[in-house]
Design an enzyme around this catalytic site. Structure first.
Site, short mmCIF file in Angstrom:
data_model
loop_
_atom_site.label_atom_id
_atom_site.label_comp_id
_atom_site.label_asym_id
_atom_site.label_seq_id
_atom_site.Cartn_x
_atom_site.Cartn_y
_atom_site.Cartn_z
CD GLU A 1 52.68 -37.62 -19.83
OE1 GLU A 1 52.42 -38.72 -19.38
OE2 GLU A 1 52.30 -37.18 -20.67
CB CYS B 1 49.12 -36.58 -19.61
SG CYS B 1 47.44 -36.89 -19.24
#
EC number: 2.1.1.35
Length: 368
Positions: free
Chosen positions: A360, A326
Site C-alpha cells: 500500500e 493498493c
C-alpha cells in the site's frame, strides 16, 4: 508457503525488501525520502475466512495453498487478530455436536476490531430453519457470557439471518482523537487495524496546513473523510457502494462531525458533474452546490485498477493531490499523467499485508 507459516523473526527483512521494491518501481520519478510504516509482525489481520472440512464426527477449518491448491488444516491463524484466534477453537468445538449448526456448513468468516467486537458469518449449502436460529442464539449467548462481544450471521442461498447486527463498531486512535466507525459485513474496510491508524495519522500530518475545502473520491465508509475533516473547512466526499455510503452517514453522526457531506456517485459521474457536462438530480435532491466549494486539495483512494485518464485529468485541476494506492503499478501509470503538472512531496509505504507481495503506497503531490 502456507499462509499460516509466518515468522515474526523474518518480518523486518520482508519489509526492507518491500521498501527497496517500491523505490525501484518509482525510480523514474523524483521522490522524497520514503516513509515506511510497519505492521505488527503477527495478529494484524482484522478479517479472516476459512473453509470448513467435515471428516466423520470431526470438523475443522481449512485453507488452500495458493500455488498447489492443496488443502491444509488450520487450528490457529497467527496472521489474524488475537480475538479471531481466541474465537476459532471455541466456535468449532461448540458447533461439532450440534447438527443444526454443523449440517452442510462450508465456510466461516470472521470480522474483528481493535475495540473488541467480533462478527461471525456462517455459510451453508442448505436453507436455515428455526432450529438453526435457536441453536445459534443459544451459542451467541453462551459466548457473550464468557466475555466475548460477538454477533452471528447465517447465510445460505438467497437467505441471510442476522443475530443481532450485521456490523461491528471499530474505534481507531488518530493522534489524540478516537474515531468511531461502523464496519458492515461484506463491505470494504481496511484489513490491518494498526496500519490503518498509521495511514490516517500520516494523511492528517500531510494536510495539517490546509486551507479551503477537501474533495474526496472513493471515500468508502468515510474512513479518511472523518479524520481529515479537522484540517479543512468542509469535506465533500463521493462513494458508489450504498452500504458504504450508509455507514459513512452513520459515522459522521456518531462522531459529531458537521463539516462532511457524502454523495453517492461514481468518480466518473462526479467528474462529469464538476465539469458541467451533465446534471444529476441526486445533487439537487441533497442540496449540493458544487460551485460553493473551494477545494484546493483532493484525496483519492481508488480500487486496484487505479483512476481512468479522465479522472486523472480532472484531479490535475487541484493544487494538492493525496493519493492512497493498493496497487503501485497502477499508481505509477496514474503518476505518468499527474507528474506533468505536480511533484511528489511525500512518499510512504504502508505494510497492510505482511509476508505477501502486496504493498500500500501513499503520495502527496503539489502543483509545480
Amino acid at each position: 508457503m502456507a499462509s499460516t507459516d509466518i515468522n515474526p523473526a523474518e518480518y523486518q527483512a520482508q519489509l526492507d525488501e518491500k521498501a527497496a521494491r517500491i523505490q525501484n518501481i518509482f525510480q523514474d520519478f523524483e521522490t522524497p525520502e520514503l516513509e515506511v510504516f510497519a505492521s505488527p509482525a503477527e495478529h494484524y489481520r482484522m478479517r479472516a475466512e476459512f473453509r470448513v472440512w467435515h471428516e466423520g464426527d470431526d470438523l475443522y477449518y481449512i485453507m488452500f495453498n495458493q500455488e498447489t491448491r492443496e488443502k491444509y488444516r488450520v487450528d490457529q491463524f497467527p496472521a489474524a487478530s488475537r480475538l479471531i484466534n481466541d474465537m476459532m477453537p471455541l466456535l468449532v468445538d461448540a458447533i461439532k455436536p450440534i447438527k443444526a449448526l454443523r449440517h452442510k456448513l462450508f465456510q466461516v468468516d470472521f470480522l474483528s476490531t481493535l475495540s473488541g467486537e467480533i462478527l461471525v458469518s456462517m455459510l451453508y449449502h442448505r436453507q436455515l430453519d428455526d432450529a438453526w436460529v435457536a441453536e445459534a442464539t443459544a451459542l451467541k449467548q453462551r459466548l457473550n457470557d464468557e466475555g466475548f462481544n460477538v454477533n452471528f450471521i447465517g447465510r445460505a442461498r438467497k437467505q441471510k439471518i442476522v443475530l443481532d447486527q450485521e456490523f461491528v463498531i471499530e474505534k481507531l486512535k488518530v493522534n489524540d482523537r478516537v474515531l468511531t466507525y461502523k464496519q458492515v459485513e461484506n463491505s470494504f474496510t481496511q484489513p490491518n487495524g494498526e496500519v490503518a491508524q498509521k495511514m490516517l495519522e500520516w494523511a492528517v500530518d500531510c494536510t495539517q496546513d490546509s486551507q479551503g475545502d477537501l474533495l474526496e473520491l472513493y471515500c468508502g465508509n468515510g474512513n479518511f473523510s472523518l479524520a481529515l475533516a479537522q484540517n479543512f473547512e468542509r469535506v465533500l466526499a463521493t462513494e458508489l457502494a450504498k452500504p458504504s455510503v450508509d455507514s459513512a452517514q452513520f459515522n459522521i453522526a456518531v462522531n459529531n462531525i458537521d463539516n462532511v457531506q457524502i454523495i453517492r456517485m461514481s468518480a466518473e459521474d462526479f467528474t462529469d458533474a464538476m465539469e458541467g457536462r451533465r446534471e444529476f438530480r441526486r445533487l439537487k435532491d441533497q442540496n449540493v452546490d458544487l460551485q460553493s466549494y473551494n477545494c484546493n486539495t483532493i484525496f483519492v483512494d481508488p480500487p486496484r485498477s487505479g483512476m481512468d485518464e479522465g479522472t486523472c485529468r480532472m484531479v490535475q485541476g487541484y493544487d494538492r493531490i493525496m493519493y492512497i494506492s493498493c496497487n503501485p503499478d497502477t499508481l505509477k501509470e496514474n503518476l505518468d499523467i499527474l507528474s506533468e503538472t505536480h511533484r511528489i512531496t511525500r512518499f510512504a509505504l504502508f505494510d497492510q499485508f505482511p509476508y505477501t507481495h502486496h504493498m500500500e503506497a501513499g503520495v502527496l503531490l503539489e502543483r509545480k
